[in-house]
Design a protein around this motif. Structure first.
Motif, PDB file in Angstrom:
ATOM      1  N   THR A  65       1.084  -0.936   0.129  1.00  0.00           N
ATOM      2  CA  THR A  65      -0.130   0.045   0.114  1.00  0.00           C
ATOM      3  C   THR A  65       0.835   1.440  -0.185  1.00  0.00           C
ATOM      4  O   THR A  65       0.885   2.647  -0.818  1.00  0.00           O
ATOM      5  CB  THR A  65      -0.622  -0.186   1.054  1.00  0.00           C
ATOM      6  N   VAL A  66       1.858   1.610   0.665  1.00  0.00           N
ATOM      7  CA  VAL A  66       3.201   2.438   0.644  1.00  0.00           C
ATOM      8  C   VAL A  66       2.913   2.716  -1.010  1.00  0.00           C
ATOM      9  O   VAL A  66       3.466   3.454  -1.191  1.00  0.00           O
ATOM     10  CB  VAL A  66       3.964   1.970   1.860  1.00  0.00           C
ATOM     11  N   PHE A  93       1.288   3.365  -2.995  1.00  0.00           N
ATOM     12  CA  PHE A  93       0.776   4.677  -3.098  1.00  0.00           C
ATOM     13  C   PHE A  93       1.353   5.536  -3.212  1.00  0.00           C
ATOM     14  O   PHE A  93       0.689   6.863  -3.568  1.00  0.00           O
ATOM     15  CB  PHE A  93      -0.888   4.722  -2.677  1.00  0.00           C
ATOM     16  N   TRP A  94       1.564   6.140  -1.951  1.00  0.00           N
ATOM     17  CA  TRP A  94       2.915   7.529  -1.747  1.00  0.00           C
ATOM     18  C   TRP A  94       3.876   7.224  -2.531  1.00  0.00           C
ATOM     19  O   TRP A  94       4.728   8.280  -3.302  1.00  0.00           O
ATOM     20  CB  TRP A  94       2.307   7.984   0.008  1.00  0.00           C
ATOM     21  N   TRP A 119      -5.028   0.503   3.238  1.00  0.00           N
ATOM     22  CA  TRP A 119      -5.641   0.574   2.071  1.00  0.00           C
ATOM     23  C   TRP A 119      -6.614   1.554   1.681  1.00  0.00           C
ATOM     24  O   TRP A 119      -6.437   1.492   0.573  1.00  0.00           O
ATOM     25  CB  TRP A 119      -5.692  -1.271   2.038  1.00  0.00           C
ATOM     26  N   GLY A 127      -4.800   4.494   0.992  1.00  0.00           N
ATOM     27  CA  GLY A 127      -4.275   4.483  -0.066  1.00  0.00           C
ATOM     28  C   GLY A 127      -4.988   4.554  -1.262  1.00  0.00           C
ATOM     29  O   GLY A 127      -4.198   5.154  -2.017  1.00  0.00           O
ATOM     30  N   HIS A 187      -6.003   7.646  -2.560  1.00  0.00           N
ATOM     31  CA  HIS A 187      -4.761   8.621  -2.996  1.00  0.00           C
ATOM     32  C   HIS A 187      -4.418   8.377  -3.766  1.00  0.00           C
ATOM     33  O   HIS A 187      -3.589   9.330  -4.807  1.00  0.00           O
ATOM     34  CB  HIS A 187      -3.864   8.548  -1.190  1.00  0.00           C
ATOM     35  N   TYR A 188      -4.971   7.417  -4.591  1.00  0.00           N
ATOM     36  CA  TYR A 188      -4.120   6.884  -5.930  1.00  0.00           C
ATOM     37  C   TYR A 188      -4.651   7.570  -6.850  1.00  0.00           C
ATOM     38  O   TYR A 188      -5.979   7.832  -7.075  1.00  0.00           O
ATOM     39  CB  TYR A 188      -5.016   5.677  -6.253  1.00  0.00           C
TER      40      TYR A 188
END
Lengths: 263, 267
Positions: free
Chosen positions: B167-168, B170-171, B255, B258, B261-262
């Motif tokens: 998930t990280v 995504f950033w 999740w 995330g 944030h996508y």
């Protein structure tokens, strides 16, 4: 030619210098594994009465952190892209160039290793120095030998991976060869445990018959003062030369085969 | 629940396609199994130096290493392919998963299912089975239940770490190796008795901050009915399902954030 090699080295260095996030992430992981392995080794040594098969705790600390620092320099887990270029046929452009691709790849990889030395080597070593009691060689000459030994290790790592990459000329799918190399180099280099832990016959086979100890264990032994440092370094240089010669020979056969197919 | 059939269908298709080239698949399976055998072998090579690890003898070490290996192997087989998310985020291929009327996470796992990892599960079962057989366990219903549930709660813990690590992306797309420190690092950490890490910050953080003590070490103590040399209260040994649940909540929350944030690559 020296100008070309210098240009290739700087190109390799600069290419990897742009991967800043990945460098940070990799260094972080090396440090975590350094802590993990260090505690495990120290505990094993403590329950064995202070010495782990001849290594005292300070020597173990040096061994562990050198291993974590050199992992990205030697880069044995990351295959060279030559295999992929053979598979796609792009290798033809490499062969058209006025420099033998073996040297192109070697100089670029030396540049990459140089960048890894500045970042992924120094930071974990610094972490080891700060958080643990590390064995530091007293003789200034040893530091010079360690540096030479790391260079030799990087060339051995390159030679092994290039040779694995060349198998693509015959196999096309190098997954099996890559996996075998990855596994043997992991155990044989002494990354998971110092090789002295193994039975004598296996140690002899590894040191005499394979290049794997030259990847990490040789440098660690020079640094902590086990064995004759010049002999160990000579062994590494021997394997570096043998592997490069082998790469050259295999590549000549492979290119001949390529011509036959193309004609 | 009707969706389950679709996922099974995807997984079946994956297995069929990846076993098409039999030789390549066999090598892949053998290599993947051998590589994880190496991790288990390392435990025993180090064990052989002094005939014990961190004050524990053979059966306890085998039990701990077996629990860790099995839990990790199950998690790796089911959730390990979550790390493919990085490529999908970079290429924008994640859009395709979002467009379909199925859970994006479940699709991610099913579409990238790697049958070669099943070899490790079998291997983990063998080591754990051996551990249970040689350890002197005073069996009662609670311990039987614990012996069955622990590999699963451990797998859930590792699975959550795989998801959190993915998930990280995504950033932070290039984060890959940081996740390895906690997934593969966690596997190595849990393979050994906790007593080996001393009482420092590192050991405490991995054991209780992340919860790795609950994967193998504490449940193994409960099975063996041994006191903890470091004085961890006995009741904590039965809390693995609870910590696994906390991990699930954390992973799902992250999740969800995330995925909101996508932003696609736009191409």
């Amino acid at each position: 030619m020296p100008r070309a090699s210098w240009a290739l080295i700087t190109a390799g260095f600069r290419r990897y210098a742009t991967y800043r996030q990945a460098t940070f992430a990799g260094t972080f992981t090396n440090i975590v594994f350094g802590f993990l392995r260090c505690y495990i080794m120290l505990s094993v040594a403590a329950s064995a009465g202070g010495l782990l098969r001849g290594y005292d705790s300070a020597q173990l600390v040096t061994y562990v952190w050198l291993g974590q620092g050199m992992l990205a320099v030697v880069n044995m887990w990351v295959p060279l892209d030559i295999a992929e270029r053979v598979r796609t046929g792009d290798v033809v452009t490499d062969l058209f160039r006025p420099i033998n691709p073996l040297w192109t790849y070697l100089w670029t990889d030396i540049g990459r290793a140089g960048f890894a030395m500045l970042t992924r080597f120094t930071v974990p070593i610094a972490a080891g120095l700060v958080f643990f009691e590390m064995h530091l060689p007293r003789n200034p000459l040893t530091y010079a030998l360690v540096v030479l030994s790391i260079v030799a290790a990087a060339v051995v790592g390159f030679g092994g991976r290039y040779l694995i990459g060349l198998t693509a000329f015959w196999l096309l799918d190098t997954r099996g060869a890559v996996a075998a190399w990855g596994m043997l180099s992991t155990v044989g280099s002494g990354l998971y445990f110092p090789l002295t832990v193994l039975p004598e016959w296996l140690r002899v086979v590894l040191w005499v018959g394979t290049p794997f100890p030259s990847l990490l264990q040789a440098t660690a032994d020079i640094a902590v003062g086990r064995g004759d440092p010049l002999l160990i370094l000579a062994g590494q240089v021997f394997w570096a030369v043998v592997l490069l010669a082998l790469c050259g020979a295999v590549q000549r056969r492979a290119t001949r085969k390529l011509v036959v197919q193309g004609g | 629940m009707a969706d389950l059939g679709v996922y099974l269908h995807i997984v079946r298709a994956q297995i069929r396609s990846q076993t098409q080239y039999r030789m390549s698949f066999a090598i892949d399976l053998a290599a993947s199994t051998l590589i994880s055998a190496l991790d288990i072998a390392t435990v025993f090579v180090l064990f052989s130096v002094s005939g014990g690890l961190g004050g524990f003898g053979g059966p306890a070490v085998l039990l701990i290493a077996g629990l860790s290996a099995l839990a990790f192997a199950i998690a790796d087989a089911v959730f390990g392919n979550a790390e493919r998310l990085r490529e999908l985020v970079r290429s924008g291929g994640f859009d395709a998963l979002l467009l379909r009327p199925l859970s994006a996470l479940a699709q991610l796992l099913a579409v990238n299912f790697a049958p070669r990892r099943v070899g490790r599960v079998v291997q983990g079962m063998v080591v754990y089975g051996l551990g249970l057989a040689v350890a002197d366990i005073d069996w009662n219903p609670a311990r039987v239940l614990l012996a069955v549930v622990t590999p699963l709660t451990g797998a859930v813990m590792f699975g959550c770490l795989f998801i959190i690590g993915a998930t990280v992306a995504f950033w932070w797309v290039e984060s890959g190796e940081v996740a390895n420190a906690f997934t593969y690092g966690g596997r190595d950490f849990t393979s050994y008795p906790l007593t080996m890490y001393g009482g420092g910050f590192f050991g405490r953080f991995f054991a209780f901050g992340i919860g790795f003590a609950f994967v193998a070490y504490l449940p193994a103590l409960a099975l063996l009915d041994r006191p903890d040399p470091m004085g961890v209260p006995d009741w904590l040994r039965w809390c693995s399902p609870l910590t696994a649940m906390i991990a699930v909540l954390a992973a799902t929350a992250l999740w969800r954030v995330g995925i909101r944030h996508y932003r696609s690559t736009g191409s």
